[in-house]
Design a protein around this motif. Sequence first.
Motif, PDB file in Angstrom:
ATOM      1  N   ALA A 355      -4.988  -1.894  -4.918  1.00 36.76           N
ATOM      2  CA  ALA A 355      -3.639  -2.346  -4.613  1.00 36.76           C
ATOM      3  C   ALA A 355      -2.624  -1.745  -5.583  1.00 36.76           C
ATOM      4  CB  ALA A 355      -3.581  -3.869  -4.671  1.00 36.76           C
ATOM      5  N   ASP A 356      -3.009  -1.701  -6.870  1.00 37.57           N
ATOM      6  CA  ASP A 356      -2.123  -1.103  -7.873  1.00 37.57           C
ATOM      7  C   ASP A 356      -1.834   0.346  -7.540  1.00 37.57           C
ATOM      8  OD1 ASP A 356      -2.023  -3.366  -9.312  1.00 37.57           O
ATOM      9  OD2 ASP A 356      -3.563  -2.786 -10.767  1.00 37.57           O
ATOM     10  N   ARG A 357      -2.919   1.064  -7.215  1.00 37.82           N
ATOM     11  CA  ARG A 357      -2.763   2.486  -6.939  1.00 37.82           C
ATOM     12  C   ARG A 357      -1.885   2.704  -5.707  1.00 37.82           C
ATOM     13  NH1 ARG A 357      -8.689   4.612  -6.971  1.00 37.82           N
ATOM     14  NH2 ARG A 357      -9.191   2.440  -7.395  1.00 37.82           N
ATOM     15  N   ALA A 358      -2.113   1.873  -4.680  1.00 41.89           N
ATOM     16  CA  ALA A 358      -1.321   2.005  -3.459  1.00 41.89           C
ATOM     17  C   ALA A 358       0.152   1.711  -3.751  1.00 41.89           C
ATOM     18  CB  ALA A 358      -1.848   1.053  -2.393  1.00 41.89           C
ATOM     19  N   ALA A 359       0.379   0.635  -4.520  1.00 42.51           N
ATOM     20  CA  ALA A 359       1.751   0.245  -4.809  1.00 42.51           C
ATOM     21  C   ALA A 359       2.455   1.328  -5.620  1.00 42.51           C
ATOM     22  CB  ALA A 359       1.760  -1.077  -5.568  1.00 42.51           C
ATOM     23  N   ARG A 360       1.728   1.897  -6.596  1.00 39.19           N
ATOM     24  CA  ARG A 360       2.349   2.897  -7.445  1.00 39.19           C
ATOM     25  C   ARG A 360       2.763   4.122  -6.625  1.00 39.19           C
ATOM     26  NH1 ARG A 360      -1.295   3.768 -12.386  1.00 39.19           N
ATOM     27  NH2 ARG A 360      -1.145   1.504 -12.424  1.00 39.19           N
ATOM     28  N   ALA A 361       1.915   4.479  -5.651  1.00 40.83           N
ATOM     29  CA  ALA A 361       2.240   5.655  -4.837  1.00 40.83           C
ATOM     30  C   ALA A 361       3.338   5.331  -3.827  1.00 40.83           C
ATOM     31  CB  ALA A 361       0.978   6.116  -4.106  1.00 40.83           C
ATOM     32  N   TYR A 362       3.348   4.077  -3.360  1.00 39.84           N
ATOM     33  CA  TYR A 362       4.182   3.745  -2.206  1.00 39.84           C
ATOM     34  C   TYR A 362       5.567   3.244  -2.599  1.00 39.84           C
ATOM     35  CZ  TYR A 362       4.935   2.234   2.585  1.00 39.84           C
ATOM     36  OH  TYR A 362       5.415   2.092   3.847  1.00 39.84           O
TER      37      TYR A 362
END
Lengths: 724, 55
Positions: A355-362
């Motif tokens: 979720a962190d990775r997705a949020a950081r990219a998105y």
Amino acid sequence: MTEALRPPPSACPGCAVAPAAAPVEDKGARLLLSLPTIHCAGCISTVEKGLARHPGVRSARVNLTLKRASIDAEPTVSAADLIATLDGIGYEAHELDPGVLSQTETDRQGRDLLMRIGVAGFAMMNVMILSIAVWAGAEDATRDLFHLISAVIAIPTVAFAGQPFFRSALKALRARRLNMDGPIALALILTVAISLFETLQSGQHAYFEAVLMLTFFLLVGRYLDHRARALARSAAQELAALEVPRALRIAGGTQTEVPIAQLAVGDLVLVRPGARVPVDGEVTEGRSEIDRSLLTGETLPVVTAPGAQLSAGEVNLTGPLTVRVTAAGRDSSLHRMADLVAAAESARTRYTTLADRAARAYAPTIPLLSLGAFVVWMWISGGDLRLSVNIAVATLIITCPCALGLAVPAVVTAASGRLFRKGLLIKDGTALERLAEVDTVVFDKTGTLTMGTPVPDNLDAHPEPALRVALALSEASSHPLARALATALRARGLAPAQVDDLREAPGYGVQGTWQGQPVKLGRAGWVGATHAATTGAYLSLGEDTHSFTFTDALRPGAEEVVAALQAQGKTLWLLSGDVAPAVEAMAHRLNIPHHRAGALPTEKAAHIEALQAQGHKVLMVGDGLNDTVALSAAHVSISPASALDAARAASDMVLLGRDIAPVADALRISQTSVRRIRENFWQSGLYNAVFVPIALVGWCTPLWAALAMSISSITVSLNALRLK
Amino acid sequence: MEVLAILIPVSLFLGLLGLGAFFWTLRKGQYDDPEGDARRILNTDYDDRPKRDDE
């Protein structure tokens, strides 16, 4: 026999150290019990009635969702009594520390979120009724009126229900970071503003229902997230038993109870039988046996006499000991162990969740895309501000991560609920994802694959009178072997023989007189029996001697878990501090291919680090103090509820029941959940890939936005529910 | 269309009523044990009246 002398996983380990450390039960306070095995309507009424029948209990209420019972009782009723009562009617129970404060705190937050969900839901439905009329073709004054009513409902709702996002976004911005809540807050505010402007200008489109829907779904995701975390946290907190480190100091012939911090080198400390040694020291008086299995994994009790060295954390078994302090507080071996744990924990790399990775990219793409749409449309339309802003807002609301906000929490909630029903409590939010990566499982033997309690295995070899004398003698002692013997004999329905003059000889055994002849139960040499190869207790009846041998009972589910993990293709290790023959026998019995015996706490951790250096992801399952460093060094760790406080604190998941089989289920479920999370990300990505171009070209109407948002949220949630 | 003048306030009022009921159940802790409550209905011991909080 293995690991005989583990003290029973007492309801309150601290009580042994500090009898005065349990003020919780003072004024008939609430007792909380964890009941890992309850599952049905019958269980509820059996447990409630069983507890209500217990003298002194005023009322008892079972919470099946949390698998707990809260009991209102007289101050005389102790949790240990209730646990025994429940055990009698077939339910396993553990005491929970009623961490009332922290629980009400999390409850308050959860209720606050629920309240906002309720408000958002109410407003969403009412505005939707009006919007359907508009989409169906209401025009002119009617449409403007409906938009106006929608605005009156939506603006206060967003101001109230959106607060968690506004607060979080503001906090992140102050720290000069951009989190997922930044774009969300921006979208909420901008959309409401532009919709209000359009309404006042008698415009065609207002996005009130989309804003409310966004708020509603995001709040649901937020709530699920909060609940999964709060449940795990509060339970983990409450599982942590009261352990006030105190010691009995002997000074000038009197004993005073003092905190360990106040002890100095050279002080004399009294250690009662059954208590944990609070400091490192040297025995000056008394004979006893010492259980050092928690520190070293050694299974056999060690005889101590004046002059012997003791380490903090060992358990005194039979006789009172006076100990001169040689190291206290920071320097004691218990503290050095805690330092090792802290070091290992900080070395554990900070894990970034999916979720962190997705949020950081998105997160940055949302405002950028919307800004891009605005700029391009300003250029295309030759400066039509109103059109460009409208398209920018439509893009913003379409890209807003409604499904993304639900993608992870919905799956985690489904998975942790499933695991909880199987008797596993997730303490750490990222544990599920880390567990999914595991390819190597390391087990501790003592107390993990075995129950850590001895069971006599040759009772049938003795005549009944001998058994009855043994029962009478063993009930006079608190030595673990004697207790195990007494429990097993009682379970056979035997009554104790009439034995007089019962005396315990600390470090040796119990003696008495039966029908005029001396009888003894204890060590081979003292009783006068020949020492057998396995550990046991020996009984002498005048001239006759009998030997009782013990085995360590295998934990239920141990065989299944090993078989299941091997079927899943995991590499299994058995790492134990116990002697080689016992470890080999266990490895052979369970068919574990790799094993290592005699491992010290640091060696266990080093072994795991070596495995991880080879690129393996290690799951450590252990329970003892000697496992704590290894538990925190491993990629992810699980400990049983009977484990020591420190071990539970160092692990990511806690096994609530006696059965260890859920560990294999946990691995399987974690892998499925990570797959579901990935699928959810793809789904919400797909939805964006379809709808963002529509928004960018300016065809997106509020109807499209509402449809896209609800469909994506529902499909993501349904996908999470598929988790088996 | 004049009927809207009645219908909209009525629908809002009913919605608010539902919201109020939701708040009430929330404060009374009716969502503390959804699973247990679902099972308790299968219980065969009947009470004469609902239990009070102070009992």
